[in-house]
Design an enzyme around this catalytic site. Structure first.
Site, PDB file in Angstrom:
ATOM      1  N   ASN A   9      54.251  58.973  38.315  1.00 18.23           N
ATOM      2  CA  ASN A   9      53.490  58.291  37.529  1.00 18.23           C
ATOM      3  C   ASN A   9      53.478  56.787  37.943  1.00 18.23           C
ATOM      4  OD1 ASN A   9      51.295  56.807  36.001  1.00 18.23           O
ATOM      5  ND2 ASN A   9      52.341  57.689  34.140  1.00 18.23           N
ATOM      6  N   LYS A  11      51.936  54.286  37.352  1.00 13.32           N
ATOM      7  CA  LYS A  11      51.016  53.414  36.083  1.00 13.32           C
ATOM      8  C   LYS A  11      50.275  52.240  36.830  1.00 13.32           C
ATOM      9  CE  LYS A  11      55.191  54.802  33.220  1.00 13.32           C
ATOM     10  NZ  LYS A  11      55.799  54.649  32.117  1.00 13.32           N
ATOM     11  N   HIS A  93      48.645  60.787  28.158  1.00 14.82           N
ATOM     12  CA  HIS A  93      50.372  60.013  28.287  1.00 14.82           C
ATOM     13  C   HIS A  93      50.207  59.362  27.011  1.00 14.82           C
ATOM     14  CE1 HIS A  93      53.119  57.303  29.561  1.00 14.82           C
ATOM     15  NE2 HIS A  93      53.508  58.182  30.661  1.00 14.82           N
ATOM     16  N   GLU A  95      51.277  56.184  26.658  1.00 20.22           N
ATOM     17  CA  GLU A  95      50.739  55.040  26.808  1.00 20.22           C
ATOM     18  C   GLU A  95      49.197  54.991  26.563  1.00 20.22           C
ATOM     19  OE1 GLU A  95      52.615  54.086  30.558  1.00 20.22           O
ATOM     20  OE2 GLU A  95      54.592  54.064  29.530  1.00 20.22           O
ATOM     21  N   GLU A 163      57.464  64.449  27.077  1.00 19.82           N
ATOM     22  CA  GLU A 163      57.863  63.112  27.189  1.00 19.82           C
ATOM     23  C   GLU A 163      58.259  62.313  25.855  1.00 19.82           C
ATOM     24  OE1 GLU A 163      56.633  61.710  31.246  1.00 19.82           O
ATOM     25  OE2 GLU A 163      54.930  61.099  29.654  1.00 19.82           O
ATOM     26  N   GLY A 169      60.862  54.760  30.214  1.00 15.08           N
ATOM     27  CA  GLY A 169      61.003  53.495  30.847  1.00 15.08           C
ATOM     28  C   GLY A 169      62.126  52.755  29.945  1.00 15.08           C
ATOM     29  N   SER A 208      62.882  58.576  31.784  1.00  9.68           N
ATOM     30  CA  SER A 208      63.856  58.024  32.307  1.00  9.68           C
ATOM     31  C   SER A 208      64.540  58.863  33.206  1.00  9.68           C
ATOM     32  CB  SER A 208      64.781  57.572  31.237  1.00  9.68           C
ATOM     33  OG  SER A 208      64.168  56.281  30.640  1.00  9.68           O
TER      34      SER A 208
HETATM   35  C1  PEP Z   1      56.208  58.194  32.308  1.00  4.58           C
HETATM   36  O1  PEP Z   1      55.729  57.204  32.277  1.00  4.58           O
HETATM   37  O2  PEP Z   1      55.571  59.197  32.237  1.00  4.58           O
HETATM   38  C2  PEP Z   1      57.681  58.332  32.383  1.00  4.58           C
HETATM   39  C3  PEP Z   1      58.347  59.163  32.295  1.00  4.58           C
HETATM   40  O3  PEP Z   1      58.153  56.984  32.624  1.00  4.58           O
HETATM   41  P1  PEP Z   1      59.771  56.491  33.142  1.00  4.58           P
HETATM   42  O4  PEP Z   1      60.271  57.593  34.236  1.00  4.58           O
HETATM   43  O5  PEP Z   1      59.844  55.314  33.717  1.00  4.58           O
HETATM   44  O6  PEP Z   1      60.508  56.808  32.068  1.00  4.58           O
END
Ligand code: PEP
Length: 248
Positions: A9, A11, A93, A95, A163, A169, A208
């Site tokens: 992703n 983003k 998601h 976000e 998640e 992040g 992460s």
């Molecule tokens: C995500 O945005 O779905 C995500 C898992 O981000 P990151 O891998 O940067 O933690």
């Protein structure tokens, strides 16, 4: 069950120059034993799909509107994502839930729109840090699963991504035991609700994931791949995660 899935992703990151990463990834992984998906910003989807054509890399959207078309300035529909060459759409998601106030009901409508365009919905769930610290992780994830997945979901139409919001992040990752507990609970709930179709649905872990921790995460039962943010932007990093998934 479908092949395991490494999903990236991007983003709100990436411009035309980032498409070189797709070529590097395809060159390094011409015939992966898992599925590989990149969800770039909408501005790049069509070009990325063209670049990935003839490779093992699939492309997708990061969100869609629930309607097929209409007066929705700034939005894109699942049909438009399909028209741009996409195969999957991420919905729900954290976000989107946090920044745009998306509710479970919105996510059901979006997932149905994704299915209506013959694409696969990647439905995201996960608890906040406050919810985890209050011992509410299983309850929160269960409620999101119940509320965000439309009836009739199958392994062909739907992928679930667990998640934890606090792991996205941040460089923080739950313990392997914590990941195992949530994934086992998700699997049990999917199977209870959807029967054999629930047993077939891929459950991704996201938050992460990096080449350095991917092997141990992919060793956890019922982790069928990853949804990756930051580490999907560079072919070398994402390639390391793909290689770990191939080893799992
Ligand atoms: C995500 O945005 O779905 C995500 C898992 O981000 P990151 O891998 O940067 O933690």
């Amino acid at each position: 069950m479908a092949r395991k899935l490494a999903a990236g992703n991007w983003k709100m990151n990436g411009a035309a120059a980032s498409l070189a990463e797709i070529e590097a990834l395809a060159k390094a992984h011409p015939d992966p034993t898992c599925d590989v998906l990149i969800c770039p910003p909408a501005t790049l989807l069509s070009r990325l799909s063209d670049r990935a054509s003839g490779t093992a890399i699939q492309s997708g959207g990061q969100d869609c509107h629930a309607a097929v078309s209409g007066a929705h300035t700034g939005d894109i529909s699942a049909q438009m994502i399909a028209d741009a060459g996409g195969s999957h759409v991420i919905v729900g998601h954290s976000e989107r839930r946090a920044d745009h106030g998306e509710t479970d009901a919105d996510i059901v409508a979006k997932a149905q729109a994704v299915w209506g365009a013959d694409l696969v919905a990647v439905i995201c769930v996960g608890e906040t840090l406050a919810e985890r610290e209050a011992g509410q992780t299983i309850n929160i994830v269960a409620a999101q699963l119940a509320g965000s997945i439309p009836d009739g979901a199958t392994g062909d139409t739907t992928v679930i991504a667990y998640e934890p919001v606090w792991a996205i992040g941040t460089g923080k990752v739950p313990t392997l035991e914590e990941i195992a507990e949530v994934h086992a609970d998700i699997r049990a709930r999917l199977t209870a609700r959807f029967g054999p179709a629930g047993a077939d649905m891929l459950i991704l872990y996201g938050g992460s994931v990096k080449p350095s921790n991917a092997d141990e995460i992919f060793g956890v039962p019922d982790v069928d791949g990853a949804l990756v943010g930051g580490a999907s932007l560079k072919a070398e990093d994402f390639g390391g995660i793909i290689a770990a998934l191939e080893r799992a």
